[in-house]
Design a protein around this motif. Structure first.
Motif, PDB file in Angstrom:
ATOM      1  N   SER A 170       4.732  49.600  26.708  1.00 36.43           N
ATOM      2  CA  SER A 170       5.253  50.637  27.597  1.00 36.43           C
ATOM      3  C   SER A 170       4.099  51.093  28.476  1.00 36.43           C
ATOM      4  O   SER A 170       3.082  51.559  27.967  1.00 36.43           O
ATOM      5  CB  SER A 170       5.798  51.818  26.792  1.00 36.43           C
ATOM      6  N   ASP A 216       9.098  47.096  27.213  1.00 31.99           N
ATOM      7  CA  ASP A 216       9.176  45.633  27.243  1.00 31.99           C
ATOM      8  C   ASP A 216       9.061  45.091  25.826  1.00 31.99           C
ATOM      9  O   ASP A 216       8.140  45.448  25.082  1.00 31.99           O
ATOM     10  CB  ASP A 216       8.038  45.040  28.086  1.00 31.99           C
ATOM     11  N   ALA A 240       8.908  41.351  23.842  1.00 32.05           N
ATOM     12  CA  ALA A 240       8.761  39.905  24.019  1.00 32.05           C
ATOM     13  C   ALA A 240       8.590  39.250  22.654  1.00 32.05           C
ATOM     14  O   ALA A 240       7.668  39.587  21.912  1.00 32.05           O
ATOM     15  CB  ALA A 240       7.561  39.598  24.914  1.00 32.05           C
ATOM     16  N   THR A 275      13.147  37.818  25.625  1.00 30.18           N
ATOM     17  CA  THR A 275      12.599  39.071  26.173  1.00 30.18           C
ATOM     18  C   THR A 275      13.731  40.073  26.395  1.00 30.18           C
ATOM     19  O   THR A 275      14.902  39.703  26.496  1.00 30.18           O
ATOM     20  CB  THR A 275      11.894  38.840  27.532  1.00 30.18           C
ATOM     21  N   GLU A 333      14.093  44.184  28.382  1.00 33.19           N
ATOM     22  CA  GLU A 333      13.540  45.438  28.895  1.00 33.19           C
ATOM     23  C   GLU A 333      14.556  46.541  28.638  1.00 33.19           C
ATOM     24  O   GLU A 333      15.724  46.405  29.003  1.00 33.19           O
ATOM     25  CB  GLU A 333      13.231  45.362  30.387  1.00 33.19           C
ATOM     26  N   LYS A 344       9.462  35.807  34.131  1.00 35.14           N
ATOM     27  CA  LYS A 344       9.357  36.186  32.712  1.00 35.14           C
ATOM     28  C   LYS A 344       7.917  36.518  32.347  1.00 35.14           C
ATOM     29  O   LYS A 344       7.646  37.497  31.650  1.00 35.14           O
ATOM     30  CB  LYS A 344       9.882  35.055  31.822  1.00 35.14           C
ATOM     31  N   ALA A 402       6.649  39.809  34.135  1.00 34.75           N
ATOM     32  CA  ALA A 402       7.163  41.050  33.551  1.00 34.75           C
ATOM     33  C   ALA A 402       6.680  41.285  32.117  1.00 34.75           C
ATOM     34  O   ALA A 402       6.563  42.433  31.696  1.00 34.75           O
ATOM     35  CB  ALA A 402       8.688  41.035  33.587  1.00 34.75           C
ATOM     36  N   PHE A 403       6.384  40.205  31.381  1.00 30.02           N
ATOM     37  CA  PHE A 403       6.130  40.370  29.945  1.00 30.02           C
ATOM     38  C   PHE A 403       4.742  39.897  29.509  1.00 30.02           C
ATOM     39  O   PHE A 403       4.502  39.730  28.320  1.00 30.02           O
ATOM     40  CB  PHE A 403       7.229  39.655  29.147  1.00 30.02           C
ATOM     41  N   ALA A 410       3.099  42.477  27.083  1.00 30.20           N
ATOM     42  CA  ALA A 410       3.712  42.432  25.750  1.00 30.20           C
ATOM     43  C   ALA A 410       3.233  41.187  24.995  1.00 30.20           C
ATOM     44  O   ALA A 410       2.952  41.242  23.791  1.00 30.20           O
ATOM     45  CB  ALA A 410       5.234  42.439  25.873  1.00 30.20           C
TER      46      ALA A 410
END
Length: 358
Positions: free
Chosen positions: A11, A19, A21, A39, A41, A314, A317-318, A321
């Protein structure tokens, strides 16, 4: 070959959500390999978002209660995620959510009680990766560079555009990393005033005009003159940047446009200072990598010698994580996961607290 099956939780300061993962991690020689299998969100509801945003102002008792409540909430989200995808999980690795970060005072705090998280999802948990480093005189940030070194070593620079922009790279055999300054934090602050969650693709920012007066004031902020290692956070933004926004009488789209130019100028300045030749590569992840105007402006400021690589969505964004999943695996193996060359601590450390479900 040992393969870890981990749920990494992140976070960030941009407060756009949690998030999750589900990653597989395994080691080959001195580097690690990974696959991101699933994943998710989870957007914060208005109440939770406000709680986290204002956690810095809570009384000690209310802060302690939020720490517990958020730990249970994290555990619930993990439990749903595991059940939804029928996952086989070895452990959970959680960054938590930073409510206070004052390394100069020897203090940092990540919300999300590890024991309650473990109890709620009934899995082993590794969390609180910053505290030990701060106690060793370090900044407790940034933490992602260990992942940049072990997972993304093929790139000359790794740039993350979350609420804050941070960068990492190798220099004379050491990993160097620090928070450059701002990224999405001011953009989200402005779009929120406009009644929007965010500026999709940077379309609004692209339509604005550059305000050179505000740009100059932003570029002159004292933080940018500090030597690394250095890190920053919400306090810097609220105390030094918000007053500049509020004192400005330009339109919201001009504010967005100007902040992206400011962010990119600071990033380009630092990249050019540390590049070791021509034809260098920079991997860009974090929410800002999805802002097309941000990336276009960054390419323009960096020039043709630096190739900007935005990976698949992907990974954009992750990535954080994923790196926290790796940090958890390193902690359980008692291997170094926080680098003193990055944080300025007295020594490297294998940081993180391990919790077992009751």
């Amino acid at each position: 070959m040992k393969k870890y099956k981990v749920v990494g939780l992140m976070s960030g300061t941009s407060l756009d959500g949690l998030d999750l993962a589900y990653c597989h991690l395994w080691q080959t020689n001195e580097h690690w390999e990974f696959s991101i299998e699933f994943t998710k969100e989870v957007q914060y509801g208005e109440k939770m978002r406000d709680y986290l945003k204002n956690a810095i102002y809570l009384t000690e008792n209310d802060h302690a209660q939020l720490h517990k409540d958020y730990g249970v909430w994290l555990g619930e989200q993990v439990k749903y995620f595991i059940e939804e995808n029928n996952l086989e999980v070895n452990f959970i690795s959680s960054h938590g959510h930073t409510s206070h970060h004052r390394p100069e005072d020897g203090f940092t705090f990540q919300l999300g009680d590890g024991q309650l998280l473990a109890d709620t999802c009934n899995k082993q948990v590794v969390c609180d990766f910053r505290t030990e480093d701060v106690s060793l005189g370090g900044q407790g940030a940034p933490l992602v560079p260990i992942g940049d070194r072990l997972l993304f070593h093929q790139y000359d620079f790794c740039l993350n555009l979350g609420g804050i922009s941070n960068i990492s790279f190798e220099k004379e055999g050491h990993r160097i990393a620090y928070d450059i300054g701002l990224a999405n934090m001011p953009l989200n602050f402005i779009t929120e005033k406009m009644g929007l969650a965010y500026d999709e693709g940077g379309k609004l920012a692209r339509s604005g005009n550059l305000d050179t007066v505000l740009l100059q004031k932003l570029n002159q902020l004292e933080y940018y003159k500090l030597p690394y290692p250095k890190s920053t956070g919400y306090e810097f933004f609220t105390e030094q940047v918000v007053p500049l926004i509020e004192a400005s009488n330009i339109s919201d789209v001009d504010l967005l446009h100007t902040f992206i130019h400011h962010n990119c100028e600071q990033i380009a300045k630092d990249v050019h200072e540390h590049k070791s030749g021509s034809n260098q590569t920079i991997l860009v992840a974090g929410g800002g990598a999805l802002n097309i105007f941000f990336i276009d402006t960054l390419k323009e400021k960096l020039g043709p010698d630096i190739k900007v690589i935005v990976p698949p969505k992907k990974l954009v964004a992750f990535k954080e994580a994923l790196v926290f999943a790796l940090m958890g695996a390193l902690r359980l193996e008692e291997k170094i996961n926080v680098l003193s060359t990055v944080t300025g601590a007295k020594r490297d450390s294998s940081s993180g607290t391990v919790y077992h479900p009751a």
